[in-house]
Design an enzyme around this catalytic site. Sequence first.
Site, PDB file in Angstrom:
ATOM      1  N   LYS A   1      50.151  51.267  73.050  1.00 44.56           N
ATOM      2  CA  LYS A   1      48.681  50.874  71.843  1.00 44.56           C
ATOM      3  C   LYS A   1      49.386  51.493  70.658  1.00 44.56           C
ATOM      4  O   LYS A   1      49.713  52.209  70.517  1.00 44.56           O
ATOM      5  CB  LYS A   1      47.629  51.052  72.004  1.00 44.56           C
ATOM      6  CG  LYS A   1      46.105  50.916  72.274  1.00 44.56           C
ATOM      7  CD  LYS A   1      45.692  51.896  72.138  1.00 44.56           C
ATOM      8  CE  LYS A   1      45.405  52.746  70.534  1.00 44.56           C
ATOM      9  NZ  LYS A   1      44.627  52.581  69.150  1.00 44.56           N
TER      10      LYS A   1
ATOM     11  N   SER B   1      47.767  62.868  66.326  1.00 43.35           N
ATOM     12  CA  SER B   1      46.754  63.963  65.745  1.00 43.35           C
ATOM     13  C   SER B   1      47.232  64.628  67.288  1.00 43.35           C
ATOM     14  O   SER B   1      46.561  64.750  67.939  1.00 43.35           O
ATOM     15  CB  SER B   1      45.646  64.121  65.616  1.00 43.35           C
ATOM     16  OG  SER B   1      44.706  63.863  66.615  1.00 43.35           O
TER      17      SER B   1
ATOM     18  N   GLY C   1      45.740  64.706  71.101  1.00 40.01           N
ATOM     19  CA  GLY C   1      46.736  65.025  72.270  1.00 40.01           C
ATOM     20  C   GLY C   1      46.196  65.874  72.878  1.00 40.01           C
ATOM     21  O   GLY C   1      46.243  65.858  74.273  1.00 40.01           O
TER      22      GLY C   1
ATOM     23  N   GLU D   1      53.812  64.077  70.697  1.00 39.68           N
ATOM     24  CA  GLU D   1      54.070  64.222  69.343  1.00 39.68           C
ATOM     25  C   GLU D   1      53.065  64.567  68.139  1.00 39.68           C
ATOM     26  O   GLU D   1      52.527  63.695  67.634  1.00 39.68           O
ATOM     27  CB  GLU D   1      55.861  63.620  69.335  1.00 39.68           C
ATOM     28  CG  GLU D   1      56.393  63.371  67.485  1.00 39.68           C
ATOM     29  CD  GLU D   1      55.691  63.368  66.570  1.00 39.68           C
ATOM     30  OE1 GLU D   1      55.276  64.226  65.796  1.00 39.68           O
ATOM     31  OE2 GLU D   1      56.528  62.347  66.376  1.00 39.68           O
TER      32      GLU D   1
ATOM     33  N   CYS E   1      55.054  62.479  59.965  1.00 36.90           N
ATOM     34  CA  CYS E   1      54.500  63.631  60.570  1.00 36.90           C
ATOM     35  C   CYS E   1      55.322  64.718  59.619  1.00 36.90           C
ATOM     36  O   CYS E   1      55.331  66.290  60.059  1.00 36.90           O
ATOM     37  CB  CYS E   1      54.278  63.419  61.685  1.00 36.90           C
ATOM     38  SG  CYS E   1      55.844  62.255  62.604  1.00 36.90           S
TER      39      CYS E   1
ATOM     40  N   GLU F   1      47.067  69.649  58.352  1.00 35.32           N
ATOM     41  CA  GLU F   1      48.160  69.042  58.555  1.00 35.32           C
ATOM     42  C   GLU F   1      47.195  68.204  57.273  1.00 35.32           C
ATOM     43  O   GLU F   1      45.938  67.230  57.971  1.00 35.32           O
ATOM     44  CB  GLU F   1      48.694  67.816  59.400  1.00 35.32           C
ATOM     45  CG  GLU F   1      49.265  66.732  59.298  1.00 35.32           C
ATOM     46  CD  GLU F   1      49.731  65.839  60.826  1.00 35.32           C
ATOM     47  OE1 GLU F   1      49.151  66.222  61.630  1.00 35.32           O
ATOM     48  OE2 GLU F   1      51.125  65.798  60.373  1.00 35.32           O
TER      49      GLU F   1
HETATM   50  P1  NAI Z   1      44.568  60.029  66.143  1.00 38.78           P
HETATM   51  O1  NAI Z   1      45.739  61.061  66.938  1.00 38.78           O
HETATM   52  O2  NAI Z   1      43.133  59.528  65.875  1.00 38.78           O
HETATM   53  O3  NAI Z   1      45.274  57.747  66.345  1.00 38.78           O
HETATM   54  C1  NAI Z   1      46.940  58.075  67.162  1.00 38.78           C
HETATM   55  C2  NAI Z   1      46.479  57.171  67.611  1.00 38.78           C
HETATM   56  O4  NAI Z   1      46.118  57.831  69.369  1.00 38.78           O
HETATM   57  C3  NAI Z   1      46.137  55.020  67.356  1.00 38.78           C
HETATM   58  O5  NAI Z   1      46.731  54.616  68.676  1.00 38.78           O
HETATM   59  C4  NAI Z   1      44.735  55.587  68.101  1.00 38.78           C
HETATM   60  O6  NAI Z   1      44.406  54.931  68.296  1.00 38.78           O
HETATM   61  C5  NAI Z   1      44.629  56.874  69.487  1.00 38.78           C
HETATM   62  N1  NAI Z   1      43.893  57.563  69.866  1.00 38.78           N
HETATM   63  C6  NAI Z   1      42.871  58.482  69.314  1.00 38.78           C
HETATM   64  N2  NAI Z   1      41.573  58.617  70.006  1.00 38.78           N
HETATM   65  C7  NAI Z   1      42.051  58.642  71.597  1.00 38.78           C
HETATM   66  C8  NAI Z   1      41.772  58.570  72.690  1.00 38.78           C
HETATM   67  N3  NAI Z   1      40.737  59.265  72.436  1.00 38.78           N
HETATM   68  N4  NAI Z   1      42.777  57.926  74.031  1.00 38.78           N
HETATM   69  C9  NAI Z   1      43.698  57.824  73.586  1.00 38.78           C
HETATM   70  N5  NAI Z   1      44.312  57.266  72.399  1.00 38.78           N
HETATM   71  C10 NAI Z   1      43.372  57.600  70.851  1.00 38.78           C
HETATM   72  O7  NAI Z   1      44.921  59.966  64.464  1.00 38.78           O
HETATM   73  P2  NAI Z   1      44.000  58.880  63.138  1.00 38.78           P
HETATM   74  O8  NAI Z   1      42.256  59.734  63.708  1.00 38.78           O
HETATM   75  O9  NAI Z   1      44.387  57.803  63.044  1.00 38.78           O
HETATM   76  O10 NAI Z   1      44.824  60.580  62.071  1.00 38.78           O
HETATM   77  C11 NAI Z   1      44.170  61.824  62.153  1.00 38.78           C
HETATM   78  C12 NAI Z   1      44.758  62.723  61.299  1.00 38.78           C
HETATM   79  O11 NAI Z   1      45.421  62.924  62.470  1.00 38.78           O
HETATM   80  C13 NAI Z   1      45.504  61.896  60.439  1.00 38.78           C
HETATM   81  O12 NAI Z   1      45.309  62.483  59.253  1.00 38.78           O
HETATM   82  C14 NAI Z   1      47.083  63.655  60.466  1.00 38.78           C
HETATM   83  O13 NAI Z   1      46.513  64.315  60.034  1.00 38.78           O
HETATM   84  C15 NAI Z   1      47.265  63.186  62.225  1.00 38.78           C
HETATM   85  N6  NAI Z   1      47.859  61.898  62.610  1.00 38.78           N
HETATM   86  C16 NAI Z   1      49.736  62.543  62.814  1.00 38.78           C
HETATM   87  C17 NAI Z   1      50.344  61.637  62.708  1.00 38.78           C
HETATM   88  C18 NAI Z   1      52.064  62.022  63.297  1.00 38.78           C
HETATM   89  O14 NAI Z   1      52.688  61.757  63.415  1.00 38.78           O
HETATM   90  N7  NAI Z   1      52.291  63.422  63.987  1.00 38.78           N
HETATM   91  C19 NAI Z   1      50.112  60.226  62.976  1.00 38.78           C
HETATM   92  C20 NAI Z   1      48.789  60.128  63.063  1.00 38.78           C
HETATM   93  C21 NAI Z   1      47.004  60.464  62.048  1.00 38.78           C
END
Ligand code: NAI
Length: 497
Positions: free
Chosen positions: A189, A243, A247, A264, A298, A400
């Site tokens: 996904k 995030s 996670g 991660e 990240c 972050e």
């Molecule tokens: P997010 O953690 O919400 O999204 C990452 C992935 O998880 C996306 O594919 C999203 O659709 C999915 N996701 C979201 N909620 C979920 C759930 N309840 N169950 C299963 N999958 C789910 O990150 P977001 O909201 O796009 O960004 C928020 C903050 O997270 C950013 O500002 C940053 O600080 C951090 N982040 C860190 C990343 C990294 O590489 N470690 C990448 C993206 C965001």
Amino acid sequence: MTTATDNRSIQDKANEFVKPGHLLINGEWVEASSTLETINPATGEVITTFAEADAADVENAVSAARAAFEGKWSVIPAARRGKYLAKLADLILEHGERLALLETTDNGKPYFESSKIDIPFAANVFHYFSGWADKLSGQTIPSRSDAFMFTRREPLGVIAQIIPWNLPLVMCAWKLAPALAAGNTVVLKPAEQTPLTALALGELIIEAGFPPGVVNILTGRGEVTGAALVKNTGVDKISFTGSVEVGKEIMRNSADNLTKLTLELGGKSPNIIFADADMKSALRGAINGIFYGKGELCCAGSRLLVERSCYDEVVAALKEAASGLQVGDPFDKKTRIGALVSKEQMERVLSYVEIGKQDGATLITGGERVAFNNEFSEGCFVSPIIFADVDNKMRIAQEEIFGPALAVIPFDTEEEALSIANDTQYGLAAALWTNDIKRAHRMAASLKAGTVWINTVNMFDPSLPFGGFKDSGFGRDLGEDALDGYLQTKSVWVDLS
Ligand code: NAI
Ligand code: MG
């Protein structure tokens, strides 16, 4: 500069490259019952629509992955699995230009990053793991004469992979390549902000000839598609990058099924400049460490620790370098900072400018939304942000931000640098700049981070594992370690007595 007409043609091209509104399930593009829009963050325009998979689509994809895992994928020779991956790598390179175009249009990152770095790196990762497919051996354990004991390394089964928007195609490669090399099947996904290159990859997966169901691609929002995938009882393992908050939610939601998990989860990585460093490369590293990829990485070097004897010099040079970085049209060759991925992310980054000021840090440059009086007037552009005189306890040093925002922190001794560097919930990466080889090794051993770069920053190789200490997660992407996360060991005892 591109013109409005060019941008419209980019949108037309995007529609040619992907099947709007479709999901890849069991080797076919299946229509979904609802769709979402993906937006070009540089212009604010809708690029195209894409499907949102619901729980029924998830069930179909997981069943297809299960059937492929129990069926064809489990019986083909391992070397053949590797050949599919190598073929996919070749196809990525062959279609590199259009993939880079999609990536930049969907994510907002400069075209040179997509075309010169992301796309070739994604291909390299598939090439690297293609070679592993037929080299995954167990052991014979010669500790008894009355038994023949050996281990087999077996795939886990159906893997759910949930990835973020910052490196959309690269993340597909990091997740898919080792899982498939190890003999698993996958439901992937991508992030709802950037679904396009994953869908284009789906086309290439079909073209490479993978048996149906080996890779299924489900687009949709996290709380809908992601959540349904996490709760599906047919999933054997989840690999997530994103995030900390999500996670933790995934960990809670997968607990009932005891689904295996790799996480991660980002960082607040220190980049440490000692006064004895080669200053020219240290400064370049400080700038690239935080502003490459708009800081939406990240492992971004978002905390710059600088030895006090060179602190004023470094801060002045950083200010000059940052204000010289071109912000704007991602397709302009001179652009170094493109559009942040979304309005939401831009607002989040701008909110930290206020937080930093309120906490008493000195904003030395940037922090404004950059407005253009043309087709980019709705774009998510922010001028590169540097805060000096930051105390490591401040929110801008602990949280972050995930954008082009640097917190500069002075230190006096190596011990103090180490203690500030490790004073964070995160532990993903760290970089240090020094010409003292003993100090470099002392620091590398003592930094609590999954990756330490010495006299360089943000360097990746498919063969070098990447992942977190502390709240940055567990499990590893890349390298031989990534394969461990997609294999389980079976011990076999043959009685010889
Ligand atoms: P997010 O953690 O919400 O999204 C990452 C992935 O998880 C996306 O594919 C999203 O659709 C999915 N996701 C979201 N909620 C979920 C759930 N309840 N169950 C299963 N999958 C789910 O990150 P977001 O909201 O796009 O960004 C928020 C903050 O997270 C950013 O500002 C940053 O600080 C951090 N982040 C860190 C990343 C990294 O590489 N470690 C990448 C993206 C965001
Ligand atoms: Mg989210």
